[in-house]
Design a protein around this motif. Structure first.
Motif, mmCIF file in Angstrom:
data_model
loop_
_atom_site.group_PDB
_atom_site.id
_atom_site.type_symbol
_atom_site.label_atom_id
_atom_site.label_comp_id
_atom_site.label_asym_id
_atom_site.label_seq_id
_atom_site.Cartn_x
_atom_site.Cartn_y
_atom_site.Cartn_z
ATOM 1 N N UNK A 98 -20.042 -61.096 56.247
ATOM 2 C CA UNK A 98 -20.023 -59.640 56.510
ATOM 3 C C UNK A 98 -18.776 -59.088 56.492
ATOM 4 N N UNK A 99 -18.665 -57.924 55.760
ATOM 5 C CA UNK A 99 -17.382 -57.600 55.782
ATOM 6 C C UNK A 99 -16.885 -56.849 57.123
ATOM 7 N N UNK A 100 -15.547 -57.019 57.480
ATOM 8 C CA UNK A 100 -15.160 -56.385 58.658
ATOM 9 C C UNK A 100 -13.853 -56.277 58.443
ATOM 10 N N UNK A 101 -13.099 -55.025 58.600
ATOM 11 C CA UNK A 101 -11.798 -54.815 58.399
ATOM 12 C C UNK A 101 -11.098 -54.660 59.793
ATOM 13 N N UNK A 102 -10.174 -55.349 60.259
ATOM 14 C CA UNK A 102 -9.683 -55.389 61.667
ATOM 15 C C UNK A 102 -8.831 -54.083 61.642
ATOM 16 N N UNK A 148 -5.610 -62.748 59.528
ATOM 17 C CA UNK A 148 -4.266 -62.246 59.568
ATOM 18 C C UNK A 148 -3.657 -61.265 58.345
ATOM 19 N N UNK A 149 -2.745 -60.454 58.719
ATOM 20 C CA UNK A 149 -2.358 -59.670 57.699
ATOM 21 C C UNK A 149 -0.729 -59.822 57.787
ATOM 22 N N UNK A 161 -3.184 -57.934 63.844
ATOM 23 C CA UNK A 161 -2.756 -59.291 64.035
ATOM 24 C C UNK A 161 -2.835 -59.489 65.647
ATOM 25 N N UNK A 162 -2.926 -58.341 66.164
ATOM 26 C CA UNK A 162 -3.034 -58.400 67.850
ATOM 27 C C UNK A 162 -3.974 -57.579 68.532
ATOM 28 N N UNK A 182 6.709 -60.111 61.353
ATOM 29 C CA UNK A 182 5.387 -60.989 61.204
ATOM 30 C C UNK A 182 5.347 -61.726 62.423
ATOM 31 N N UNK A 183 6.335 -62.667 62.898
ATOM 32 C CA UNK A 183 6.315 -63.505 64.115
ATOM 33 C C UNK A 183 6.054 -62.719 65.104
ATOM 34 N N UNK A 184 6.581 -61.570 65.329
ATOM 35 C CA UNK A 184 6.383 -60.541 66.611
ATOM 36 C C UNK A 184 4.690 -60.298 66.707
#
Length: 248
Positions: free
Chosen positions: A48-52, A76-77, A99-100, A139-141
């Motif tokens: 199923x397509x889901x864009x966070x 992840x982006x 990401x969060x 990214x790490x943050x």
């Protein structure tokens, strides 16, 4: 039949975990930002397509979701800001959202629904939270924020029919990275294994591995955390080949 949800299952590690679970007899729902016609294995799972990035879509997905025995968050982006030490604020906010913020909203919603089954939730994260260099700091943050929010989820769901654990991963054999290693190996006239060793030693001197972490090891780690049941709540499993030791 046990039900599993793999968030971020359109390609790479998420696709591997989703297909392995399906091959083992699980009923698997997999989500991803890509449309189903761009996902070769969509027919092997309930894709199923889901864009966070769309929080309204996240809320709709939660509202329609059944209970799951296993939830694996892998989406992840890297965003257009990846590698830029001073990214555009809108790009950075978008990366934090995917990401969060969205994962926390999604997982919290799924785990608070009343179901008739125990749910193991495994949040896949990155060891980049320990080495926020100039090219990976933003990214790490976002991944560090996810780590803190995952701790909160584990505390919220303590003593319930839920466990929330973290699988911290090191460098994975994603297609783009492998292709780059092959190009470098051809240019230097060495084999790809040697390029991989050099990359690992340069990118993080604390690694004690000479090869990228294979997807199957990641899948087995997910299964291990799920099999632990309530004992896995709040647990952090590091699969990164690091030996320096860090405060988790």
């Amino acid at each position: 039949m046990k039900r599993a949800l793999v968030i971020g299952a359109s390609h790479s590690l998420g696709a591997h975990v989703a297909c392995r679970l399906a091959a083992s007899g699980w009923s698997v729902v997999g989500t991803g930002r890509r449309p189903a016609d761009e996902v070769p294995h969509a027919g092997e799972i309930d894709y199923r397509r889901l864009d966070l990035a769309d929080l309204d879509a996240v809320d709709r997905f939660v509202a329609d979701a059944p209970g799951y025995d296993l939830i694996v968050h892998n989406a992840v982006s890297y965003g257009p800001a990846h590698g830029d030490p001073m990214p555009d604020p809108a790009a950075l906010e978008a990366m934090f959202r995917v990401n969060a913020v969205a994962p926390y909203r999604l997982l919290h919603g799924l785990l608070t629904r009343a179901t008739d089954r125990f749910t193991s939730c495994v949040v896949i994260n990155s060891d980049s939270i320990y080495r926020a260099g100039k090219h990976a700091g933003c990214y790490a943050a976002t991944k560090a924020a996810l780590r803190v929010l995952t701790t909160s989820l584990a505390d919220i769901h303590r003593s319930t029919d839920t466990s929330v654990a973290t699988l911290l991963l090191g460098p994975l054999p994603d297609p783009g990275k492998l292709a780059e290693f092959e190009r470098v190996a051809q240019r230097l006239g060495v084999d790809t294994a040697e390029v991989t060793r050099r990359y690992l030693r340069k990118s993080n001197p604390s690694y004690v591995i000479d090869d990228l972490i294979d997807f199957d090891s990641c899948h087995r780690s997910v299964e291990y955390l799920a099999e632990l049941g309530p004992a896995a709540n709040g647990m952090v499993c590091r699969l990164d080949g690091g030996s320096a030791g860090s405060l988790i």
